[in-house]
Design a protein around this motif. Structure first.
Motif, PDB file in Angstrom:
ATOM      1  N   GLY A 264       0.802  -1.219   0.000  1.00 31.80           N
ATOM      2  CA  GLY A 264       0.000   0.000   0.000  1.00 31.80           C
ATOM      3  C   GLY A 264       0.836   1.270   0.000  1.00 31.80           C
ATOM      4  N   ARG A 265       2.145   1.147   0.275  1.00 31.91           N
ATOM      5  CA  ARG A 265       3.028   2.306   0.194  1.00 31.91           C
ATOM      6  C   ARG A 265       3.266   2.654  -1.273  1.00 31.91           C
ATOM      7  N   SER A 266       3.813   3.825  -1.510  1.00 27.92           N
ATOM      8  CA  SER A 266       4.106   4.206  -2.888  1.00 27.92           C
ATOM      9  C   SER A 266       5.202   3.310  -3.447  1.00 27.92           C
ATOM     10  N   ILE A 267       5.151   3.088  -4.743  1.00 28.56           N
ATOM     11  CA  ILE A 267       6.145   2.239  -5.395  1.00 28.56           C
ATOM     12  C   ILE A 267       7.534   2.849  -5.268  1.00 28.56           C
ATOM     13  N   ALA A 268       7.638   4.166  -5.351  1.00 26.85           N
ATOM     14  CA  ALA A 268       8.942   4.821  -5.238  1.00 26.85           C
ATOM     15  C   ALA A 268       9.568   4.584  -3.868  1.00 26.85           C
ATOM     16  N   ARG A 269       8.772   4.670  -2.819  1.00 25.53           N
ATOM     17  CA  ARG A 269       9.319   4.461  -1.467  1.00 25.53           C
ATOM     18  C   ARG A 269       9.728   3.004  -1.272  1.00 25.53           C
ATOM     19  N   ASN A 270       8.891   2.092  -1.726  1.00 23.33           N
ATOM     20  CA  ASN A 270       9.278   0.676  -1.629  1.00 23.33           C
ATOM     21  C   ASN A 270      10.520   0.393  -2.464  1.00 23.33           C
ATOM     22  N   GLY A 271      10.612   1.010  -3.638  1.00 24.86           N
ATOM     23  CA  GLY A 271      11.784   0.810  -4.474  1.00 24.86           C
ATOM     24  C   GLY A 271      13.051   1.303  -3.806  1.00 24.86           C
ATOM     25  N   ALA A 272      12.989   2.474  -3.168  1.00 27.42           N
ATOM     26  CA  ALA A 272      14.169   3.020  -2.491  1.00 27.42           C
ATOM     27  C   ALA A 272      14.603   2.119  -1.341  1.00 27.42           C
ATOM     28  N   ASP A 273      13.643   1.630  -0.552  1.00 28.50           N
ATOM     29  CA  ASP A 273      13.983   0.764   0.573  1.00 28.50           C
ATOM     30  C   ASP A 273      14.489  -0.598   0.099  1.00 28.50           C
ATOM     31  N   PHE A 274      13.917  -1.102  -0.984  1.00 29.73           N
ATOM     32  CA  PHE A 274      14.386  -2.366  -1.545  1.00 29.73           C
ATOM     33  C   PHE A 274      15.829  -2.225  -2.019  1.00 29.73           C
ATOM     34  N   ALA A 275      16.149  -1.106  -2.649  1.00 30.67           N
ATOM     35  CA  ALA A 275      17.519  -0.875  -3.102  1.00 30.67           C
ATOM     36  C   ALA A 275      18.487  -0.899  -1.925  1.00 30.67           C
ATOM     37  N   GLN A 276      18.108  -0.297  -0.820  1.00 31.14           N
ATOM     38  CA  GLN A 276      18.971  -0.293   0.370  1.00 31.14           C
ATOM     39  C   GLN A 276      19.154  -1.705   0.914  1.00 31.14           C
ATOM     40  N   GLN A 277      18.095  -2.495   0.897  1.00 28.17           N
ATOM     41  CA  GLN A 277      18.197  -3.879   1.355  1.00 28.17           C
ATOM     42  C   GLN A 277      19.154  -4.683   0.474  1.00 28.17           C
ATOM     43  N   LEU A 278      19.062  -4.499  -0.833  1.00 23.69           N
ATOM     44  CA  LEU A 278      19.947  -5.225  -1.735  1.00 23.69           C
ATOM     45  C   LEU A 278      21.403  -4.790  -1.565  1.00 23.69           C
ATOM     46  N   GLU A 279      21.616  -3.508  -1.317  1.00 23.87           N
ATOM     47  CA  GLU A 279      22.978  -3.031  -1.089  1.00 23.87           C
ATOM     48  C   GLU A 279      23.568  -3.666   0.165  1.00 23.87           C
ATOM     49  N   ALA A 280      22.763  -3.752   1.222  1.00 23.79           N
ATOM     50  CA  ALA A 280      23.228  -4.401   2.456  1.00 23.79           C
ATOM     51  C   ALA A 280      23.449  -5.887   2.240  1.00 23.79           C
ATOM     52  N   LEU A 281      22.589  -6.520   1.446  1.00 26.84           N
ATOM     53  CA  LEU A 281      22.730  -7.951   1.166  1.00 26.84           C
ATOM     54  C   LEU A 281      24.033  -8.235   0.428  1.00 26.84           C
ATOM     55  N   VAL A 282      24.320  -7.454  -0.591  1.00 23.51           N
ATOM     56  CA  VAL A 282      25.541  -7.654  -1.377  1.00 23.51           C
ATOM     57  C   VAL A 282      26.781  -7.478  -0.499  1.00 23.51           C
ATOM     58  N   ALA A 283      26.745  -6.469   0.374  1.00 26.37           N
ATOM     59  CA  ALA A 283      27.899  -6.212   1.238  1.00 26.37           C
ATOM     60  C   ALA A 283      28.129  -7.346   2.231  1.00 26.37           C
ATOM     61  N   ALA A 284      27.064  -8.021   2.657  1.00 23.03           N
ATOM     62  CA  ALA A 284      27.185  -9.046   3.698  1.00 23.03           C
ATOM     63  C   ALA A 284      27.174 -10.467   3.160  1.00 23.03           C
ATOM     64  N   TRP A 285      26.987 -10.667   1.844  1.00 20.65           N
ATOM     65  CA  TRP A 285      26.845 -12.022   1.310  1.00 20.65           C
ATOM     66  C   TRP A 285      28.093 -12.846   1.637  1.00 20.65           C
ATOM     67  N   PRO A 286      27.922 -14.061   2.155  1.00 17.46           N
ATOM     68  CA  PRO A 286      29.066 -14.813   2.704  1.00 17.46           C
ATOM     69  C   PRO A 286      30.029 -15.394   1.676  1.00 17.46           C
ATOM     70  N   VAL A 287      29.663 -15.400   0.393  1.00 17.47           N
ATOM     71  CA  VAL A 287      30.579 -15.870  -0.657  1.00 17.47           C
ATOM     72  C   VAL A 287      30.602 -14.804  -1.750  1.00 17.47           C
ATOM     73  N   PRO A 288      31.614 -14.815  -2.616  1.00 14.03           N
ATOM     74  CA  PRO A 288      31.636 -13.827  -3.703  1.00 14.03           C
ATOM     75  C   PRO A 288      30.380 -13.927  -4.569  1.00 14.03           C
ATOM     76  N   LEU A 289      29.673 -12.831  -4.697  1.00 10.97           N
ATOM     77  CA  LEU A 289      28.418 -12.807  -5.457  1.00 10.97           C
ATOM     78  C   LEU A 289      28.724 -12.459  -6.905  1.00 10.97           C
ATOM     79  N   ARG A 290      28.329 -13.334  -7.811  1.00  6.70           N
ATOM     80  CA  ARG A 290      28.645 -13.156  -9.226  1.00  6.70           C
ATOM     81  C   ARG A 290      27.421 -12.818 -10.069  1.00  6.70           C
ATOM     82  N   ARG A 291      26.229 -13.159  -9.587  1.00  7.20           N
ATOM     83  CA  ARG A 291      25.047 -12.950 -10.417  1.00  7.20           C
ATOM     84  C   ARG A 291      23.829 -12.692  -9.537  1.00  7.20           C
ATOM     85  N   LEU A 292      23.088 -11.646  -9.890  1.00  7.09           N
ATOM     86  CA  LEU A 292      21.868 -11.290  -9.174  1.00  7.09           C
ATOM     87  C   LEU A 292      20.722 -11.219 -10.171  1.00  7.09           C
ATOM     88  N   VAL A 293      19.616 -11.885  -9.832  1.00  6.43           N
ATOM     89  CA  VAL A 293      18.426 -11.914 -10.674  1.00  6.43           C
ATOM     90  C   VAL A 293      17.246 -11.398  -9.860  1.00  6.43           C
TER      91      VAL A 293
END
Length: 425
Positions: free
Chosen positions: A215-244
């Protein structure tokens, strides 16, 4: 010393917030859930197509609507009954859930997701504990985005990650369902544990899902999702080569918004993005929400119907954004498909894919075919999917796109082929 596992769950400490929003929930549910369900039931009653005997939807779609209507009746008869239902599977707000917390029931998850889709912006603004917090989850449980926590939670974590993004009024558990095609494509008795999440895992992807307040705006969800993915990439326990990224319906818009905003902010994860798959996504808007907007205008012009027009305007920001396929806060800004990423569009039609006007307009029952394929009369707004990167399935409704074996097979076939955009070590 007390045993935390034996401590009974308490009622929601913010129950007053739910009581304060109860009447709005009744009004919004009565008006908007009928509007949303009319999308499915109304299309089923179109000439030449079979109609449900009782005018209602079936399967997972019907479960959402029945659950919300049941909640509405409970609110009308006594808010405490609703609070008791919702509080059963919620931990106290002053206690963080443990990683091994027993997941809530699918019915309760469906209820809360539907309420968030209809009035999630209000739930968030009022501090209501039923507002869903955006987070990445596995098997319905949140992920802590720290390296050691991910290593313990996902011991089989690999270099290829797929993130699934659900649509309006849905939740991340939708991706775990598998079904045989049925009359309205939503499964039911034929449901089996062969959902897309399971199939992607079998294909070698560590599969996660986004859970968010639709129910939130798509832009706000998109911004928060981007932050989550950035944190995920930084913390991923093995070298990340591909994201889908795979988004269904509104989820495709949220994924596109996240990618666009992340690139603008110079985040790292877009450089790892190899594929962006949009499944039944209304890139150019969902006209049946536009119909709701038109109905609001007509009712507002009639003195005796003006109260109903006020009710019809009780749409969440997320539903309103679907009207134009809006990704960003700046309404005039354009968000083309990202360069260097294999962008895929999968769409459905309720009949044969013969190019007939009716099939193009009706599309999958919610999203017209041109919208799902990114087509627009204005070249500046059109999305240019490359040849061979679009697919249309005949006889597949909007909700059925999540679970249909043909959709899964096409997506997996695409992802099995090397993507030139896939990141290199």
């Amino acid at each position: 010393m007390s045993n935390p596992a034996a401590t009974p769950r308490r009622r929601l400490p913010a129950a007053a917030d739910v009581r304060g929003a109860a009447q709005l929930a009744v009004d919004a549910t009565a008006g908007l859930v009928d509007l949303v369900e009319a999308v499915h039931a109304g299309i089923a009653r179109a000439p030449g197509l079979p109609a449900p005997a009782d005018g209602r939807t079936r399967g997972i779609t019907g479960l959402v609507y029945r659950t919300v209507r049941g909640a509405t009746r409970l609110v009308g008869g006594g808010v405490d009954a609703l609070l008791g239902l919702l509080a059963t599977d919620l931990v106290p707000s002053d206690a963080a859930p443990a990683p091994d917390t027993q997941p809530a029931s699918p019915a309760r998850e469906a209820l809360v997701a539907a309420l968030n889709g209809v009035l999630g912006d209000h739930l968030e603004a009022s501090g209501n504990p039923l507002a869903i917090a955006l987070q990445l989850r596995v098997d319905g449980q949140p992920l802590a985005l720290q390296a050691e926590a991910l290593r313990l939670r996902l011991p089989q974590a690999g270099p290829a990650v797929a993130v699934l993004v659900h649509g309006l009024c849905m939740n991340d558990l939708s991706w775990a369902r598998g079904t045989l095609p049925g009359p309205d494509g939503d499964g039911g008795a034929d449901a089996a544990p062969t959902g897309l999440a399971t199939k992607l895992a079998a294909a070698g992807y560590t599969t996660l899902a986004l859970h968010y307040n639709s129910g939130r705006s798509i832009a706000r969800n998109g911004a928060d999702f981007a932050q989550q993915l950035e944190a995920l990439v930084a913390a991923w326990p093995v070298p990340l080569r591909r994201l889908v990224l795979v988004g269904h319906s509104m989820g495709g818009l949220v994924a596109r918004s996240a990618q666009h905003q992340a690139r603008q902010q110079g985040q790292r994860w877009p450089s790892l993005l190899s594929d962006l798959a949009c499944v039944g996504t209304p890139h150019q808007g969902a006209p049946l929400e536009q119909l709701g907007h038109a109905v609001t205008a007509v009712l507002g012009a009639t003195p005796y119907a003006k109260p109903f027009a006020r009710l019809a305007r009780l749409r969440s920001a997320g539903i309103t954004d679907l009207r134009h396929g809006r990704l960003l806060d700046d309404r005039s800004a354009l968000a083309p498909l990202p360069a260097g990423v294999r962008c895929l569009a999968l769409a459905g039609t309720l009949g044969e894919t013969d190019g007939a006007m009716r099939q193009r307009v009706l599309g999958d029952g919610l999203v017209p075919l041109p919208s799902a394929l990114g087509q627009h009369a204005d070249p500046a707004r059109a999305l240019h999917f490359e040849p061979g990167h679009t697919w249309v399935g005949a006889g597949i409704g909007h909700l059925a796109l999540i679970t249909h074996p043909a959709v899964h097979a096409q997506l997996l076939a695409w992802l099995a082929a090397p993507a030139s955009a896939a990141a290199t070590p």
